[in-house]
Design a protein around this motif. Structure first.
Motif, PDB file in Angstrom:
ATOM      1  N   VAL A 279       0.842  -1.201   0.000  1.00  0.00           N
ATOM      2  CA  VAL A 279       0.000   0.000   0.000  1.00  0.00           C
ATOM      3  C   VAL A 279       0.871   1.242   0.000  1.00  0.00           C
ATOM      4  CG1 VAL A 279      -1.593   1.354   1.418  1.00  0.00           C
ATOM      5  CG2 VAL A 279      -2.017  -1.068   1.049  1.00  0.00           C
ATOM      6  N   GLU A 280       1.927   1.226   0.810  1.00  0.00           N
ATOM      7  CA  GLU A 280       2.844   2.369   0.874  1.00  0.00           C
ATOM      8  C   GLU A 280       3.516   2.597  -0.476  1.00  0.00           C
ATOM      9  OE1 GLU A 280       6.832   3.098   3.350  1.00  0.00           O
ATOM     10  OE2 GLU A 280       5.078   2.639   4.587  1.00  0.00           O
ATOM     11  N   GLU A 281       3.938   1.507  -1.109  1.00  0.00           N
ATOM     12  CA  GLU A 281       4.598   1.591  -2.413  1.00  0.00           C
ATOM     13  C   GLU A 281       3.655   2.181  -3.465  1.00  0.00           C
ATOM     14  OE1 GLU A 281       6.244  -1.789  -5.287  1.00  0.00           O
ATOM     15  OE2 GLU A 281       7.097  -1.900  -3.263  1.00  0.00           O
ATOM     16  N   VAL A 282       2.436   1.677  -3.506  1.00  0.00           N
ATOM     17  CA  VAL A 282       1.450   2.167  -4.473  1.00  0.00           C
ATOM     18  C   VAL A 282       1.132   3.631  -4.199  1.00  0.00           C
ATOM     19  CG1 VAL A 282      -0.963   1.953  -5.194  1.00  0.00           C
ATOM     20  CG2 VAL A 282       0.455  -0.081  -4.984  1.00  0.00           C
ATOM     21  N   THR A 283       0.978   3.975  -2.918  1.00  0.00           N
ATOM     22  CA  THR A 283       0.678   5.356  -2.544  1.00  0.00           C
ATOM     23  C   THR A 283       1.825   6.273  -2.950  1.00  0.00           C
ATOM     24  OG1 THR A 283      -0.606   4.553  -0.671  1.00  0.00           O
ATOM     25  CG2 THR A 283       0.028   6.863  -0.620  1.00  0.00           C
ATOM     26  N   ASP A 284       3.068   5.850  -2.677  1.00  0.00           N
ATOM     27  CA  ASP A 284       4.235   6.653  -3.049  1.00  0.00           C
ATOM     28  C   ASP A 284       4.288   6.863  -4.560  1.00  0.00           C
ATOM     29  OD1 ASP A 284       4.970   6.815  -0.425  1.00  0.00           O
ATOM     30  OD2 ASP A 284       6.589   5.328  -0.550  1.00  0.00           O
ATOM     31  N   GLU A 285       4.031   5.785  -5.321  1.00  0.00           N
ATOM     32  CA  GLU A 285       4.041   5.900  -6.783  1.00  0.00           C
ATOM     33  C   GLU A 285       2.961   6.870  -7.253  1.00  0.00           C
ATOM     34  OE1 GLU A 285       3.720   2.104  -8.705  1.00  0.00           O
ATOM     35  OE2 GLU A 285       5.434   1.299  -7.624  1.00  0.00           O
ATOM     36  N   ALA A 286       1.790   6.781  -6.655  1.00  0.00           N
ATOM     37  CA  ALA A 286       0.683   7.662  -7.040  1.00  0.00           C
ATOM     38  C   ALA A 286       1.041   9.115  -6.753  1.00  0.00           C
ATOM     39  CB  ALA A 286      -0.595   7.271  -6.300  1.00  0.00           C
ATOM     40  N   VAL A 287       1.654   9.363  -5.595  1.00  0.00           N
ATOM     41  CA  VAL A 287       2.041  10.728  -5.236  1.00  0.00           C
ATOM     42  C   VAL A 287       3.106  11.235  -6.200  1.00  0.00           C
ATOM     43  CG1 VAL A 287       3.212  12.103  -3.461  1.00  0.00           C
ATOM     44  CG2 VAL A 287       1.363  10.557  -2.818  1.00  0.00           C
ATOM     45  N   GLU A 288       4.102  10.377  -6.500  1.00  0.00           N
ATOM     46  CA  GLU A 288       5.151  10.784  -7.437  1.00  0.00           C
ATOM     47  C   GLU A 288       4.559  11.093  -8.803  1.00  0.00           C
ATOM     48  OE1 GLU A 288       8.149   7.753  -7.526  1.00  0.00           O
ATOM     49  OE2 GLU A 288       8.604   7.993  -5.412  1.00  0.00           O
ATOM     50  N   ASN A 289       3.677  10.225  -9.290  1.00  0.00           N
ATOM     51  CA  ASN A 289       3.045  10.447 -10.595  1.00  0.00           C
ATOM     52  C   ASN A 289       2.209  11.713 -10.570  1.00  0.00           C
ATOM     53  OD1 ASN A 289       4.193   8.163 -11.650  1.00  0.00           O
ATOM     54  ND2 ASN A 289       2.391   6.881 -11.346  1.00  0.00           N
ATOM     55  N   GLU A 290       1.479  11.911  -9.474  1.00  0.00           N
ATOM     56  CA  GLU A 290       0.648  13.103  -9.351  1.00  0.00           C
ATOM     57  C   GLU A 290       1.526  14.351  -9.364  1.00  0.00           C
ATOM     58  OE1 GLU A 290      -2.238  13.979  -6.037  1.00  0.00           O
ATOM     59  OE2 GLU A 290      -2.999  12.042  -6.732  1.00  0.00           O
ATOM     60  N   ASP A 291       2.622  14.288  -8.588  1.00  0.00           N
ATOM     61  CA  ASP A 291       3.529  15.434  -8.519  1.00  0.00           C
ATOM     62  C   ASP A 291       4.123  15.736  -9.883  1.00  0.00           C
ATOM     63  OD1 ASP A 291       3.045  15.717  -5.844  1.00  0.00           O
ATOM     64  OD2 ASP A 291       4.932  14.799  -5.182  1.00  0.00           O
ATOM     65  N   SER A 292       4.576  14.694 -10.592  1.00  0.00           N
ATOM     66  CA  SER A 292       5.198  14.933 -11.892  1.00  0.00           C
ATOM     67  C   SER A 292       4.153  15.415 -12.898  1.00  0.00           C
ATOM     68  CB  SER A 292       5.926  13.696 -12.392  1.00  0.00           C
ATOM     69  OG  SER A 292       5.028  12.638 -12.591  1.00  0.00           O
ATOM     70  N   ASP A 293       2.946  14.850 -12.840  1.00  0.00           N
ATOM     71  CA  ASP A 293       1.874  15.315 -13.722  1.00  0.00           C
ATOM     72  C   ASP A 293       1.527  16.772 -13.414  1.00  0.00           C
ATOM     73  OD1 ASP A 293       1.793  12.835 -14.880  1.00  0.00           O
ATOM     74  OD2 ASP A 293      -0.059  12.191 -13.870  1.00  0.00           O
ATOM     75  N   LEU A 294       1.444  17.090 -12.135  1.00  0.00           N
ATOM     76  CA  LEU A 294       1.126  18.454 -11.720  1.00  0.00           C
ATOM     77  C   LEU A 294       2.234  19.413 -12.154  1.00  0.00           C
ATOM     78  CD1 LEU A 294      -0.722  20.389 -10.170  1.00  0.00           C
ATOM     79  CD2 LEU A 294       0.542  19.815  -8.107  1.00  0.00           C
ATOM     80  N   ALA A 295       3.480  18.982 -11.965  1.00  0.00           N
ATOM     81  CA  ALA A 295       4.608  19.831 -12.354  1.00  0.00           C
ATOM     82  C   ALA A 295       4.598  20.068 -13.866  1.00  0.00           C
ATOM     83  CB  ALA A 295       5.923  19.188 -11.923  1.00  0.00           C
ATOM     84  N   GLU A 296       4.350  19.004 -14.625  1.00  0.00           N
ATOM     85  CA  GLU A 296       4.313  19.125 -16.084  1.00  0.00           C
ATOM     86  C   GLU A 296       3.188  20.055 -16.521  1.00  0.00           C
ATOM     87  OE1 GLU A 296       5.666  18.882 -19.747  1.00  0.00           O
ATOM     88  OE2 GLU A 296       6.641  17.911 -18.034  1.00  0.00           O
TER      89      GLU A 296
END
Length: 140
Positions: A109-126
Motif C-alpha cells: 500500500v505504501e509503495e502504491v501510494t508513493d508511486e501515485a504521489v510521485e506520478n501526481e507530482d510529476s503530472d502536476l509539475a508538467e
C-alpha cells in the motif's frame, strides 16, 4: 440472510463466491468493548480457499472489513473458525503469518501510494510548466 446485518451479509456474499460449498458458510456476529467480531465457519474442505496461500485471502477479507468499518464508524475483527475436528493450528504460528502478511500489505500500500504521489507530482509539475509556458506566450 435478510436477518443478518450488512457486515455479515458482506462477508457471507464474498466467501460464498470463493467456496465450493456455499450452503455451509455461516457468519456469527458478536459485539463487545473491542468492536464487532465476525466468526466465519465454512466447510472444512473450503478452509484453505478462505485462508488462502500464506493467509492472503483471509487478510484481504479483513482489509475489506476494515474499509467497511471506516464507512460505518465501527471496528471489525474476523475470526475464521476451524471446525474440521482436527487439532487447531498453533496460535503463535497464525499470528506470525498474520504479521508477515500485514507487513507485506502495508508495504505494498505504501509503495502504491508513493508511486501515485510521485506520478501526481510529476503530472502536476508538467501541467504547471505548460500553463506557465502558455502564459509566457501571451502578449500582455
Amino acid at each position: 440472510m435478510s436477518n443478518n446485518s450488512i457486515d455479515q451479509q458482506f462477508i457471507e456474499y464474498i466467501v460464498k463466491t470463493l467456496v465450493s460449498n456455499p450452503d455451509k458458510v455461516e457468519v456469527q456476529r458478536d459485539i463487545d468493548e473491542k468492536g464487532v467480531l465476525l466468526s466465519l465457519t465454512v466447510d472444512p474442505e473450503d478452509l484453505g480457499r478462505v485462508i488462502g496461500r500464506r493467509g492472503v485471502t483471509a487478510q484481504s477479507l479483513r482489509t475489506l472489513l476494515r474499509a467497511l468499518g471506516t464507512k460505518n464508524d465501527a471496528r471489525y475483527n474476523l475470526k475464521i473458525v476451524n471446525n474440521d475436528g482436527g487439532a487447531p493450528a498453533p496460535r503463535d504460528r497464525d499470528e506470525d503469518i498474520t504479521e508477515d502478511v500485514t507487513e507485506e500489505v502495508e508495504e505494498a500500500v505504501e509503495e502504491v501510494t508513493d508511486e501515485a504521489v510521485e506520478n501526481e507530482d510529476s503530472d502536476l509539475a508538467e501541467k504547471t510548466r505548460k500553463e506557465l509556458a502558455d502564459l509566457d506566450d501571451l502578449d500582455i
